[in-house]
Design an enzyme around this catalytic site. Structure first.
Site, mmCIF file in Angstrom:
data_model
loop_
_atom_site.group_PDB
_atom_site.id
_atom_site.type_symbol
_atom_site.label_atom_id
_atom_site.label_comp_id
_atom_site.label_asym_id
_atom_site.label_seq_id
_atom_site.Cartn_x
_atom_site.Cartn_y
_atom_site.Cartn_z
ATOM 1 C CE LYS A 37 -3.900 1.971 2.659
ATOM 2 N NZ LYS A 37 -4.793 1.764 3.822
ATOM 3 C CB SER B 158 -8.021 3.753 2.832
ATOM 4 O OG SER B 158 -7.198 3.105 3.771
ATOM 5 C CB SER C 232 -8.255 0.811 5.678
ATOM 6 O OG SER C 232 -8.927 2.010 5.496
HETATM 7 N N1 GLN Z 1 -12.945 4.068 6.255
HETATM 8 C C1 GLN Z 1 -12.387 4.529 7.473
HETATM 9 C C2 GLN Z 1 -12.123 6.008 7.401
HETATM 10 O O1 GLN Z 1 -12.495 6.602 6.446
HETATM 11 C C3 GLN Z 1 -11.177 3.737 7.853
HETATM 12 C C4 GLN Z 1 -9.965 4.103 7.122
HETATM 13 C C5 GLN Z 1 -8.793 3.252 7.509
HETATM 14 O O2 GLN Z 1 -8.931 2.222 8.155
HETATM 15 N N2 GLN Z 1 -7.622 3.717 7.145
HETATM 16 O O3 GLN Z 1 -11.587 6.571 8.273
#
Ligand code: GLN
Length: 495
Positions: free
Chosen positions: A79, A154, A178
């Site tokens: 990532k 994400s 994420s």
């Molecule tokens: N979807 C969540 C957010 O928008 C989690 C993001 C993540 O785990 N990096 O914060």
């Protein structure tokens, strides 16, 4: 033989039996990325030279007769908020467009030491803030199972890369879901380890009390292999710990391996299903597929028990009030002096304050700016107690819920996401509806426990026909019981 479908163990066998070389394998993946990435956009960067030279190194070792580690020659992707030395690391943000990582993240170093081939860096929501990968400054990733839909986020690039067979495994990060939610949306396996199980040295920080790095792969076995390779204490991350409890669980299990291991594991197992997770708002198809999977475990011999996590309704606001302030503090370093620069040279800059304003306004996307503003507000004088401190207290209540539940049960089963992969563009203009994606995942980050996203089947095909969309089951365990979660996850596929 379709090389891109092989698991880690199959690749290892193939390499030592000389069915194919690491270079051939690497080239097959690179060619496939060239062909498919245009439509899926899972990769932001492909590091062809780095990948091919590592593959050659492994081939030379094999030719010279050395024993190679299990992960040697295995193609992977990272990532793009995790540093790989001398490779750009953008975190999906314009502000880091020209940033080249000066060192390897600990997890990357560990993988490189095992001989892993790194194919490239995967797309993500800017600074890992989002649930659809649409917040990437470089364009959205598409779900390989349906190109009109999001892959989740994400770590959408990481999950899509595995689902499209552009990488054997990938690394993602999970602050509020994420790793798990994109794994669920793309029909692959993702593990969010216990807070502290994996070093975050070299991870671009989002919310430091929640962030964890973890693997995404086609199979639970592959996830386990990668997790074992990256876990452990690291002096560069003071929150990391030795994961000896994991070993204990393993050796206990081995010692009692008769009657047959698999049955004995499941027959002594009590699985909790939180009633607060099956309320209005969950997609009926998600609920149906999750309940079928729970039934399957019951038929295998597990005892299913309804439990209550009474503070569940506060998890999302609590996550927002904790993660945004932490993000605003972590992102203060992007000032276009240490990192980034002002691209529009024609602007008149009158003061240092102006400079910051322009640089940060130009470099950050809308979602990141929104969270920085929310975060600084919640931390400002007079509001700190009302917001951040209060959220920390609620976090303790949520943790108490989980600890109480785990006195009665061994594992908790839940959905990963309340809905199926949605259309690109469907939620992006409505942040609150986007945040709802995280309703079942954020609690686990707030309490620091480990959880697996396991593909368990597909929803009924939608009206326009085609295949049904994938559904992921979330298997939550006690701290440092990753192996238990993974072993139970494996049973699903083999039964
Ligand atoms: N979807 C969540 C957010 O928008 C989690 C993001 C993540 O785990 N990096 O914060």
């Amino acid at each position: 033989m379709e090389l891109t479908n092989l698991t880690i163990a199959q690749i290892h066998q193939g390499l030592i039996k000389k069915d194919f070389s690491a270079s051939e394998l690497c080239k097959t993946f690179l060619d496939k990325i060239k062909e498919k990435n245009k439509e899926i956009f899972a990769f932001l960067q492909v590091c062809e030279d780095l990948a091919l030279s590592k593959a050659k190194e492994i081939d030379d070792m094999i030719l010279a007769g050395y024993e190679i580690p299990l992960l040697a020659g295995v193609p992977s992707a990272i990532k793009d908020n995790i540093l790989v030395e001398n490779i750009p690391c953008t975190a999906g943000s314009k502000i880091l467009e020209d940033y080249i990582a000066p060192y390897d993240a600990r997890v990357v170093k560990k993988l490189k030491d095992q001989g892993v081939v790194i194919l490239g860096k995967t797309n993500l929501d800017e600074f890992a803030m989002g649930s659809s990968t649409e917040n990437s400054a470089f364009g959205p990733t598409r779900n390989p199972l349906d190109l009109t839909r999001v892959p989740g986020g994400s770590s959408g690039g990481s999950a899509a890369a595995v689902a499209a067979r552009l990488s054997v495994f990938t690394l993602g990060s999970d602050t509020g879901g994420s790793i798990r939610q994109p794994s669920s949306f793309c029909g692959v396996v993702g593990l969010k380890p216990t807070y502290g199980a994996v070093s975050r040295y070299g991870l671009i920080a989002f919310a430091s009390s929640l962030d964890q790095i973890g693997p995404i792969a086609k199979t639970v076995e592959d996830c386990q292999i990668v997790f074992n390779a990256i876990k452990g204490k690291d002096e560069m991350d003071s929150t990391s710990v030795e994961v000896s409890k994991i070993e204990n669980y393993r050796s206990k299990r081995r010692a009692s391996s008769s009657p047959p291991l698999r049955r004995s594991v499941i027959e002594n197992l009590c699985i909790g299903v939180p009633k607060e997770y099956f309320v209005k708002g969950i997609n009926p198809e998600v609920e149906r597929v999750i309940k079928l999977a729970i039934k399957k475990y019951e038929e295998m011999g597990a005892y299913i028990k309804e439990i209550s996590l009474p503070h569940t309704e506060y998890a999302l606001p609590c996550y927002a009030v904790i993660s945004c302030p932490e993000a605003s503090a972590n992102l203060a370093r992007y000032d276009a002096i240490k990192y980034g620069e002002i691209k529009n040279k024609k602007l008149k800059i009158k003061s240092l304050f102006d400079y910051y304003l322009i640089a940060r306004g130009e470099g950050f996307g809308a979602e990141v700016r929104r969270r920085i503003m929310l975060g600084t507000y919640a931390l400002s004088a007079g509001y700190y107690e009302a917001y951040y401190l209060r959220a920390q207290k609620i976090r303790t209540l949520i943790k108490n819920d989980f600890e109480r539940a785990f006195k009665e049960v061994d594992l908790i089963f839940a959905p990963v996401s309340p809905f199926l992969p949605f259309k690109i563009g469907e939620r992006i203009n409505d942040p609150l509806s986007m945040y709802l994606s995280d309703i079942y995942t954020v609690s686990v980050n707030l309490v620091g426990f480990p959880a697996l996203s396991l593909p368990i089947g597909k929803a009924a095909p939608l009206q326009n026909g085609g295949d049904g969309l994938p559904v992921g089951l979330q298997i939550i365990g006690k701290p440092f019981e990753e192996d238990k979660i993974l072993e139970i996850g494996k049973l699903y596929a083999s039964n």
